[in-house]
Design a protein around this motif. Structure first.
Motif, PDB file in Angstrom:
ATOM      1  N   SER A   1       0.731  13.341 -10.300  1.00  0.00           N
ATOM      2  CA  SER A   1       1.901  14.184 -10.123  1.00  0.00           C
ATOM      3  C   SER A   1       1.484  15.524  -8.483  1.00  0.00           C
ATOM      4  O   SER A   1       2.695  14.906  -7.279  1.00  0.00           O
ATOM      5  CB  SER A   1       2.014  15.272 -10.823  1.00  0.00           C
ATOM      6  OG  SER A   1       1.414  15.710 -11.279  1.00  0.00           O
ATOM      7  N   MET A   2       0.305  15.941  -8.606  1.00  0.00           N
ATOM      8  CA  MET A   2       0.234  16.394  -7.193  1.00  0.00           C
ATOM      9  C   MET A   2       0.278  15.219  -5.648  1.00  0.00           C
ATOM     10  O   MET A   2       0.063  15.914  -4.345  1.00  0.00           O
ATOM     11  CB  MET A   2      -0.722  17.323  -7.267  1.00  0.00           C
ATOM     12  CG  MET A   2      -0.494  18.927  -8.126  1.00  0.00           C
ATOM     13  SD  MET A   2       0.693  19.110  -8.334  1.00  0.00           S
ATOM     14  CE  MET A   2       1.250  19.992  -6.729  1.00  0.00           C
ATOM     15  N   ASN A   3      -0.404  14.591  -5.927  1.00  0.00           N
ATOM     16  CA  ASN A   3      -0.324  12.979  -5.248  1.00  0.00           C
ATOM     17  C   ASN A   3       0.356  12.875  -4.212  1.00  0.00           C
ATOM     18  O   ASN A   3       0.686  12.747  -2.974  1.00  0.00           O
ATOM     19  CB  ASN A   3      -1.679  12.460  -5.379  1.00  0.00           C
ATOM     20  CG  ASN A   3      -2.887  12.669  -5.053  1.00  0.00           C
ATOM     21  OD1 ASN A   3      -3.582  12.448  -3.769  1.00  0.00           O
ATOM     22  ND2 ASN A   3      -3.965  12.645  -6.393  1.00  0.00           N
ATOM     23  N   ALA A   4       1.747  13.137  -5.804  1.00  0.00           N
ATOM     24  CA  ALA A   4       3.057  11.300  -5.138  1.00  0.00           C
ATOM     25  C   ALA A   4       3.871  13.430  -4.714  1.00  0.00           C
ATOM     26  O   ALA A   4       3.906  12.935  -3.978  1.00  0.00           O
ATOM     27  CB  ALA A   4       3.836  11.395  -6.567  1.00  0.00           C
TER      28      ALA A   4
ATOM     29  N   PRO B   1      -5.244  15.780   0.304  1.00  0.00           N
ATOM     30  CA  PRO B   1      -6.612  16.024  -1.104  1.00  0.00           C
ATOM     31  C   PRO B   1      -6.044  16.575  -1.776  1.00  0.00           C
ATOM     32  O   PRO B   1      -5.619  17.561  -1.796  1.00  0.00           O
ATOM     33  CB  PRO B   1      -7.623  16.236   0.316  1.00  0.00           C
ATOM     34  CG  PRO B   1      -7.624  15.880   1.045  1.00  0.00           C
ATOM     35  CD  PRO B   1      -6.344  16.153   1.049  1.00  0.00           C
ATOM     36  N   VAL B   2      -6.811  16.300  -3.153  1.00  0.00           N
ATOM     37  CA  VAL B   2      -6.176  16.500  -3.636  1.00  0.00           C
ATOM     38  C   VAL B   2      -7.631  17.458  -4.918  1.00  0.00           C
ATOM     39  O   VAL B   2      -8.068  16.369  -5.479  1.00  0.00           O
ATOM     40  CB  VAL B   2      -4.980  16.528  -4.964  1.00  0.00           C
ATOM     41  CG1 VAL B   2      -4.704  16.939  -6.609  1.00  0.00           C
ATOM     42  CG2 VAL B   2      -3.790  15.897  -4.763  1.00  0.00           C
ATOM     43  N   ALA B   3      -7.933  18.477  -5.338  1.00  0.00           N
ATOM     44  CA  ALA B   3      -8.869  18.654  -5.936  1.00  0.00           C
ATOM     45  C   ALA B   3      -9.303  19.364  -7.812  1.00  0.00           C
ATOM     46  O   ALA B   3      -7.634  20.329  -7.860  1.00  0.00           O
ATOM     47  CB  ALA B   3     -10.227  19.758  -4.629  1.00  0.00           C
TER      48      ALA B   3
ATOM     49  N   ILE C   1      -8.453   9.311  -6.412  1.00  0.00           N
ATOM     50  CA  ILE C   1      -7.663  10.384  -6.608  1.00  0.00           C
ATOM     51  C   ILE C   1      -7.837  11.447  -6.933  1.00  0.00           C
ATOM     52  O   ILE C   1      -7.593  12.574  -6.316  1.00  0.00           O
ATOM     53  CB  ILE C   1      -6.117  10.353  -6.767  1.00  0.00           C
ATOM     54  CG1 ILE C   1      -6.611   9.912  -8.880  1.00  0.00           C
ATOM     55  CG2 ILE C   1      -5.620   8.862  -7.118  1.00  0.00           C
ATOM     56  CD1 ILE C   1      -5.067  10.387  -9.808  1.00  0.00           C
ATOM     57  N   VAL C   2      -9.607  11.743  -6.755  1.00  0.00           N
ATOM     58  CA  VAL C   2      -9.628  12.796  -7.072  1.00  0.00           C
ATOM     59  C   VAL C   2     -10.651  13.245  -5.614  1.00  0.00           C
ATOM     60  O   VAL C   2     -11.678  12.233  -4.836  1.00  0.00           O
ATOM     61  CB  VAL C   2     -10.736  13.154  -8.643  1.00  0.00           C
ATOM     62  CG1 VAL C   2     -11.576  14.934  -8.266  1.00  0.00           C
ATOM     63  CG2 VAL C   2      -9.949  12.722  -9.476  1.00  0.00           C
TER      64      VAL C   2
END
Ligand code: SF4
Ligand code: SF4
Length: 533
Positions: free
Chosen positions: A321-324, A331-333, A356-357
């Motif tokens: 959801s955060m990437n989208a 970058p989503v960590a 995606i991480v």
């Protein structure tokens, strides 16, 4: 007196100016009229005469709600050195403080750790004749580190078309950043002046010094003006279990002129693992209510993100959801507390087939600047270095080191030497470190690990760092604090080079544990570092 600090006051030298009482933000001392009597014989024969006078005395308040924190602000402002706090060796405060059935809370220092493992590690491999050392002052160093998912060459989405290499799909976003980050401290936990000073220092370091230092927003959102400014690119926006501030962030998205540096999903924090954030009502001022979209009340984040039924499911959901939300450009960590289970979490992320991480932030027991229950601070948590090492070596074993950058926090810089601490962590496998307490110390925080002040949870911070009381916030000089932080970063940058140069590295020595030696055999064995004596 059962309290941790006793006030020593000199009636003879005190000029009764009242500065100490006025400056004490905890109401721990008060002026009080006192009758002073004496009986004297003045002649040659015994002829005792009693006389008395009424004097104004400074008295310590005997109430557990207003106990002295030992902050020494009274001592600092006293023009005649007539008052100071001294540690009470007969302190019984833990026994009286729970009157009213209320657990003890405090700011995030202490943790009852017996020693700093970092101090048992030295940089022991100096190249000299084997491979030449570099000149720290003249050589060019590349000190940047990736934040974002790295792909091995054979997994890069590339194809050859008409003899040319062209992209054939999505490549995860990567930012190249400075390896020392300003850790998560929210607007709310910090005063607006302290937060502004940090943000000002970050902007200056990026724009004037060419150092891509990044700062995490902490849980609690960000001011709208900053969200919609070009400076957003220097900030990592954190989302935590309370989702505080996210309403504003989502509303600001259509007007954002640039992407944030990254999104950090906070699952847990090292100072109080398994417990959510806590912002006491005293600190929920009108502007914090507006940013977080809440009324004035104690703000306690849940210990878990809702829907956390399994590591895989919840983490995938959040990452997706955060990437989208940012169209897969940011970058989503993830941030978790160091614990016996951190390697299992890391292994799950490393095997993520969707790539995606974008980073794994691991927080150790010695971290924390905010409010927490003392029982959590002192008795729960896990030291950071062994978990950093376990995660890094687990990735090495799978041939996947560096694919998910590892950032570690928790006590880095506590000795004042953040460059050395960061360098050692990097050699043990970290891509970077995040630190928070040290920036507060540079702003003039008077707290320490031995129980001085640590009243960050009360809303009465005596130096204006973590309070929302306008009279106290006014004590902080934004420009001077920002200048201190910039100066520290510039010195740290030179110190990092002074450690990289002797081992012959012009890039960050991630995982170069051969450069280290341990002064303690068991520490050496646990961290897989050569023992030297
Ligand atoms: S040391 Fe701090 S808390 Fe104690 S009386 Fe002085 S100003 Fe107040
Ligand atoms: S001076 Fe402020 S920030 Fe430092 S320990 Fe005391 S209350 Fe916390």
């Amino acid at each position: 007196m059962d309290f941790p600090w006793k006030i020593e006051w000199n009636s003879e030298t005190c000029i009764r100016c009242g500065s100490c009482v006025a400056t004490c933000t905890f109401g721990a001392i008060k002026p009080q009229l006192q009758r002073k009597s004496q009986t004297l014989s003045t002649g040659h024969l015994p002829n005792p005469v009693e006389s008395s006078q009424i004097i104004m005395a400074i008295k310590q308040v005997n109430d557990p709600k207003s106990y002295c924190r030992g902050c020494s602000m009274c001592e600092k402002v006293c023009p005649t050195n007539s008052i100071r706090p001294i540690e009470n060796e007969h302190n019984r405060f833990p026994l009286v403080a729970r009157h009213g059935a209320s657990p003890i809370k405090r700011g995030g220092r202490g943790h009852g750790m017996p020693h700093r493992v970092l101090d048992y590690i030295k940089v022991g491999r100096i190249s000299q004749m084997t491979d030449p050392s570099l000149d720290a002052a003249r050589h060019t160093f590349d000190i940047l580190t990736p934040l974002g998912r790295g792909l091995p060459a054979d997994e890069l989405p590339l194809k050859i078309e008409n003899g040319k290499l062209v992209a054939n799909g999505w490549t995860p976003p990567i930012r190249w950043i400075y390896p020392v980050l300003i850790g998560d401290m929210s607007v709310g936990a910090l005063s607006w002046r302290m937060w502004e000073a940090l943000a000002l220092a970050v902007a200056y370091l990026n724009e004037e010094c060419g150092m891509p230092v990044r700062m995490s927003s902490g849980e609690g959102g960000m001011p709208s003006r900053l969200l919609k400014s070009e400076y957003l690119k220097y900030f990592i926006i954190q989302i935590a279990s309370g989702h505080f501030g996210w309403n504003r962030i989502i509303k600001a998205m259509p007007e954002m002129v640039t992407d944030p540096a990254a999104i950090l999903i906070k699952i847990g924090q090292g100072a109080k693992p398994g417990d959510g954030g806590l912002l006491p009502a005293e600190k929920v001022a009108p502007h914090i209510q507006a940013i977080r979209g809440v009324p004035k009340a104690d703000l306690m984040s849940p210990p878990n993100h809702q829907g956390l039924y399994s590591i895989e499911e919840s983490v995938q959901k959040m990452f997706l959801s955060m990437n989208a939300a940012f169209k897969f450009r940011v970058p989503v960590a993830i941030k978790v507390a160091a614990s016996s289970t951190s390697v299992a979490v890391f292994n799950n992320l490393v095997r993520d087939p969707y790539h995606i991480v974008g980073g794994f932030f691991l927080d150790g027991i010695q971290g924390g600047t905010g409010a927490a229950h003392e029982v959590n601070l002192d008795h729960s948590g896990h030291p950071i270095l062994s978990k950093l090492r376990d995660c890094y070596l687990a990735a090495v074993e799978q041939g996947k080191q560096g694919q998910i950058p590892l950032f570690v926090g928790g006590g880095f810089g506590d000795s004042g030497d953040l460059a050395a601490d960061a360098f050692k962590a990097i050699c043990l496998g970290a891509n970077g470190v995040f630190s928070a307490k040290i920036w507060l110390q540079l702003a003039g925080c008077v707290g320490n690990e031995k129980g001085r002040c640590n009243a960050c949870n009360t809303g009465h911070c005596p130096v204006g760092i973590c309070t929302q009381d306008p009279r106290l916030v006014a004590r902080l000089d934004v420009d001077a604090v920002a200048q201190n932080i910039v100066d520290y970063f510039l010195a740290l940058d030179q110190e990092l080079k002074k450690l990289m140069a002797p081992i012959g590295n012009s890039t960050l020595p991630v995982g170069r544990s051969d450069a280290l030696v341990a002064m303690d055999k068991e520490i050496g064995e646990r961290l897989n570092v050569a023992y030297a004596c």
